[in-house]
Design a protein around this motif. Structure first.
Motif, short mmCIF file in Angstrom:
data_model
loop_
_atom_site.label_atom_id
_atom_site.label_comp_id
_atom_site.label_asym_id
_atom_site.label_seq_id
_atom_site.Cartn_x
_atom_site.Cartn_y
_atom_site.Cartn_z
N TRP A 16 -3.64 15.69 22.92
CA TRP A 16 -4.17 14.32 22.85
C TRP A 16 -4.50 13.92 21.42
N SER A 17 -5.01 14.87 20.62
CA SER A 17 -5.33 14.50 19.23
C SER A 17 -4.04 14.20 18.44
N ALA A 18 -2.96 14.95 18.71
CA ALA A 18 -1.68 14.69 18.02
C ALA A 18 -1.13 13.31 18.39
N PHE A 19 -1.17 12.99 19.70
CA PHE A 19 -0.66 11.68 20.15
C PHE A 19 -1.57 10.55 19.65
N SER A 20 -2.90 10.79 19.67
CA SER A 20 -3.83 9.75 19.21
C SER A 20 -3.62 9.47 17.72
N PHE A 21 -3.49 10.53 16.93
CA PHE A 21 -3.28 10.35 15.49
C PHE A 21 -2.03 9.51 15.24
N THR A 22 -0.96 9.81 15.99
CA THR A 22 0.31 9.08 15.83
C THR A 22 0.12 7.60 16.16
N LEU A 23 -0.52 7.32 17.30
CA LEU A 23 -0.67 5.93 17.73
C LEU A 23 -1.62 5.16 16.81
N ILE A 24 -2.67 5.82 16.33
CA ILE A 24 -3.59 5.16 15.39
C ILE A 24 -2.86 4.87 14.08
N GLY A 25 -2.03 5.82 13.64
CA GLY A 25 -1.22 5.62 12.43
C GLY A 25 -0.29 4.42 12.59
N PHE A 26 0.34 4.31 13.75
CA PHE A 26 1.24 3.17 14.05
C PHE A 26 0.46 1.86 13.99
N ALA A 27 -0.68 1.82 14.69
CA ALA A 27 -1.46 0.59 14.78
C ALA A 27 -1.94 0.16 13.39
N THR A 28 -2.42 1.12 12.60
CA THR A 28 -2.91 0.79 11.26
C THR A 28 -1.78 0.22 10.40
N LEU A 29 -0.63 0.91 10.40
CA LEU A 29 0.50 0.44 9.58
C LEU A 29 0.95 -0.95 10.03
N TYR A 30 0.99 -1.18 11.36
CA TYR A 30 1.44 -2.47 11.88
C TYR A 30 0.50 -3.58 11.42
N PHE A 31 -0.81 -3.37 11.58
CA PHE A 31 -1.76 -4.44 11.24
C PHE A 31 -1.85 -4.69 9.73
N VAL A 32 -1.76 -3.62 8.94
CA VAL A 32 -1.79 -3.80 7.48
C VAL A 32 -0.55 -4.60 7.04
N THR A 33 0.62 -4.24 7.58
CA THR A 33 1.86 -4.94 7.22
C THR A 33 1.81 -6.40 7.68
N LYS A 34 1.29 -6.62 8.90
CA LYS A 34 1.18 -7.98 9.45
C LYS A 34 0.26 -8.84 8.58
N LEU A 35 -0.87 -8.26 8.17
CA LEU A 35 -1.83 -8.99 7.33
C LEU A 35 -1.21 -9.39 6.00
N GLN A 36 -0.45 -8.44 5.39
CA GLN A 36 0.22 -8.73 4.10
C GLN A 36 1.21 -9.89 4.28
N LEU A 37 1.95 -9.87 5.39
CA LEU A 37 2.95 -10.91 5.66
C LEU A 37 2.26 -12.27 5.84
N LEU A 38 1.19 -12.30 6.63
CA LEU A 38 0.47 -13.56 6.86
C LEU A 38 -0.11 -14.12 5.55
N LYS A 39 -0.62 -13.20 4.70
CA LYS A 39 -1.21 -13.61 3.43
C LYS A 39 -0.16 -14.29 2.54
N GLU A 40 1.02 -13.66 2.47
CA GLU A 40 2.09 -14.23 1.63
C GLU A 40 2.59 -15.55 2.19
N GLN A 41 2.68 -15.65 3.54
CA GLN A 41 3.13 -16.90 4.16
C GLN A 41 2.14 -18.04 3.86
N LYS A 42 0.86 -17.71 3.95
CA LYS A 42 -0.17 -18.74 3.67
C LYS A 42 -0.12 -19.18 2.21
N ARG A 43 0.07 -18.20 1.32
CA ARG A 43 0.15 -18.50 -0.11
C ARG A 43 1.33 -19.42 -0.38
#
Lengths: 75, 235
Positions: A16-43
């Protein structure tokens, strides 16, 4: 059945810790990338809005600028 | 041929694709997780700890694949002086780095019940750690160098040098005595892994590939908009 899935013969904490780490890594990368995209679009949208008529006309001649604006309006 | 790589032409596709890729990723990941955590059998030796394979192996494969792509696009960027190649490389790197970290961490978690230790300096693990360092240097170089041409040169050099490590990772289990077992899945010869474990492994690999595609598309769109933002400043 559920206890078996959770404990996994004593290996549950590892699995469970291996799967959780993977999914948390995915979620973090997705939201960070999404935020960067939204920031550039707004700019882009705010810069485009501040252009004068002549510059707006020149900017609108590029299809990609229209594409970016059309995606920005959906935010 | 390179006219198909022109940002203006492909932005129409890359800006619309992420929502479909995200939907497909969620569907494939849900099936993959069900297969990996519930339906697939336990191993007769490793018991349920074998399930870690379903995240560890695809993450390692994809981090290697992405770094190979970085090297190929970097060579392309050097030879053809095509700046879009470096934009593609730059957009691929973050997901490759995250997959590399996932492979290292899940490998460490798998190591404890299997080898009795969280970390071993064996050839495969060490070479994967070196790959993570190359990814780190690559991403840092893009942040450090403000001059774009300088950044392209330095990052391309890092990617090409780091590519030497890719075959070392692949063949480390054959060249040295390591704790890692030799490859169980071979394209050219028989695969020694049972179909009941091969299916979840395939599903999770497909899900991870879709995720890296999703991050690539979002990052590539961000980079293109950054370029266009600078274009507006110059008007």
């Amino acid at each position: 059945m559920i206890n078996e899935i959770i404990s996994m013969n004593g290996y549950g904490s590892y699995v469970w810790s291996a799967f959780s780490f993977t999914l948390i890594g995915f979620a973090t990368l997705y939201f960070v990338t999404k935020l960067q995209l939204l920031k550039e679009q707004k700019r882009f949208a705010s810069k485009f809005g501040s252009l004068n008529e002549e510059k707006t006309k020149a900017a609108r001649s590029q299809n990609i600028n229209i594409e970016i604006l059309s995606n920005t309006s959906k935010i | 041929m390179f006219k198909y790589f022109e940002p203006n032409k492909i932005f129409a596709i890359t800006s619309r694709a992420p929502k479909y890729v995200l939907f497909l990723f969620i569907v494939v990941l849900s099936i993959g997780l069900t297969e990996a955590l519930i339906l697939s059998p336990e191993d007769y030796k490793q018991s349920h700890s074998v399930r870690i394979m379903y995240v560890h192996v695809p993450a390692a494969w994809i981090s290697l694949g992405i770094f190979s792509c970085l090297a190929i696009f970097s060579i392309g960027s050097f030879i053809f002086k095509n700046k879009n190649f470096s934009l593609i490389s730059k957009s691929l790197a973050p997901s490759g780095f995250v997959f590399n970290i996932i492979a290292l961490v899940t490998g460490s978690i798998w190591g404890k019940p299997t080898w009795g230790t969280w970390w071993a300096w064996d050839a495969r693990t060490t070479s994967m750690l070196i790959l993570a360092l190359f990814y780190g240097m690559y991403l840092l170089a893009w942040r450090i160098y403000e001059d774009k041409n300088q950044a392209i040169k330095v990052t391309s050099m890092i990617a090409i040098l780091g590519a030497i490590n890719v075959p070392i990772i692949k063949f480390s289990v054959d060249w040295w005595n390591t704790l890692h077992q030799p490859a169980s899945i071979n394209v050219l010869s028989d695969t020694s892994i049972h179909i009941s474990m091969l299916i979840p492994l395939g599903m999770m690999t497909a899900a991870f590939t879709l995720f890296s595609l999703l991050i690539f598309l979002m990052k590539y769109n961000t980079e293109l908009i950054k370029v266009k933002n600078k274009g507006l400043d110059r008007l």
